[in-house]
Scaffold this active site. Sequence first.
Site, PDB file in Angstrom:
ATOM      1  N   SER B  30       0.803  -1.224   0.000  1.00  0.00           N
ATOM      2  CA  SER B  30       0.000   0.000   0.000  1.00  0.00           C
ATOM      3  C   SER B  30       0.830   1.266   0.000  1.00  0.00           C
ATOM      4  O   SER B  30       0.280   2.354  -0.068  1.00  0.00           O
ATOM      5  CB  SER B  30      -0.949   0.015   1.205  1.00  0.00           C
ATOM      6  OG  SER B  30      -0.202  -0.060   2.398  1.00  0.00           O
ATOM      7  N   HIS B  70       1.480   4.127   6.979  1.00  0.00           N
ATOM      8  CA  HIS B  70       0.925   5.012   5.960  1.00  0.00           C
ATOM      9  C   HIS B  70       1.364   6.441   6.194  1.00  0.00           C
ATOM     10  O   HIS B  70       1.996   6.753   7.198  1.00  0.00           O
ATOM     11  CB  HIS B  70      -0.602   4.934   5.964  1.00  0.00           C
ATOM     12  CG  HIS B  70      -1.132   3.720   5.259  1.00  0.00           C
ATOM     13  ND1 HIS B  70      -2.474   3.400   5.220  1.00  0.00           N
ATOM     14  CD2 HIS B  70      -0.519   2.753   4.558  1.00  0.00           C
ATOM     15  CE1 HIS B  70      -2.634   2.293   4.534  1.00  0.00           C
ATOM     16  NE2 HIS B  70      -1.464   1.882   4.125  1.00  0.00           N
ATOM     17  N   ASP B  96      -7.622   6.443   4.814  1.00  0.00           N
ATOM     18  CA  ASP B  96      -7.748   5.243   5.639  1.00  0.00           C
ATOM     19  C   ASP B  96      -9.009   5.182   6.482  1.00  0.00           C
ATOM     20  O   ASP B  96      -9.120   4.272   7.308  1.00  0.00           O
ATOM     21  CB  ASP B  96      -6.531   5.134   6.568  1.00  0.00           C
ATOM     22  CG  ASP B  96      -5.265   4.819   5.812  1.00  0.00           C
ATOM     23  OD1 ASP B  96      -4.181   4.990   6.392  1.00  0.00           O
ATOM     24  OD2 ASP B  96      -5.375   4.395   4.649  1.00  0.00           O
TER      25      ASP B  96
END
Lengths: 179, 153
Positions: B30, B70, B96
């Site tokens: 990701s 992230h 998210d």
Amino acid sequence: MNSFTSRLNSLFAFTLSVMAALTFGCFLSTVLNDHLRPVQLSVGKVSVKNVPDYSADRDRSDLGFITFDLFTDLSPLYNWNVKMLFLYLTAEYKTKDHDLNQVVLWDKIVKRGENTILDFRKTNTKYYFWDYGNGLKGNENVTLSLRWNVIPNAGTLPNVKGLGSQVIRFPDQYTAGRF
Amino acid sequence: MIVSSALMIWKGLMVVTGSESPIVVVLSGSMEPAFYRGDLLLLTNHKEEPIRVGEIVVFKIEGRDIPIVHRVLKVHEKEDGSVKFLTKGDNNAVDDRGLYARGQLWLEKKDVVGRAKGFLPYAGIVTILMNDYPKFKYAMLAFLGIFVLTHRE
């Protein structure tokens, strides 16, 4: 079999050590770079609405709209230890509710080898400019700046702010109607 | 001797970085093309360091074990230092919020377990191979066992 495996073992260990030393050298050779470049930013249309944020808690929040112009040449930043730059256009401002707000409006990935001269005109933002509350209307001091995260081949991951920013002044009135 | 010095280095790293697991392997795609599966990240967790957009943070959702690495997309900080922030993976199309717990719209400082400060490519590929191909893991263990038993030193 004995000497074959021990030779294989030492070959493997040597290769690993050489690669580790090279990687460390790669990191050391660029660790003192400051990664700074001048950036030219300006904004076009600026407006703000007050609408329910359905992606959050349905309260009415301020939603800003801007178009921006961006020009910068990032070519000198790319060296053997830069895999890519993650660029993000940030709006930073203060409101009654929050001392510091930072919202990313647009981002781009530029890998080494790709075009490193950025020239965007009248560009729309990628992400909605939602405030957490109602602090955009009449806000005279919203600073727009371009920042980048340097992703190396090996080493540290610094975040750097470009030299040059633009202040956005939001109007005192909400804009009614469709976008 | 080797085992104890390795352990000392590991614990020393934990103290210096302030993080419970200072070295992690990237497990998902990701954050491509910045990080690929098998890359190694060095994390720090200095709680006084403020959270700002663009930083790569490692966080855990309440009730779930897996840490997620992230990038911070939005930050709203109050005068008393309390902060609410939103994250997004570089390779994901949306932020998210879909990953957070039910009803959770923002992350807070308490959800953060570390910040990515250093990067080393491919160094964790063995962990990925062992996770994806369990047979490889058993073969490795068997091989190591046989090696230890038959090696004369």
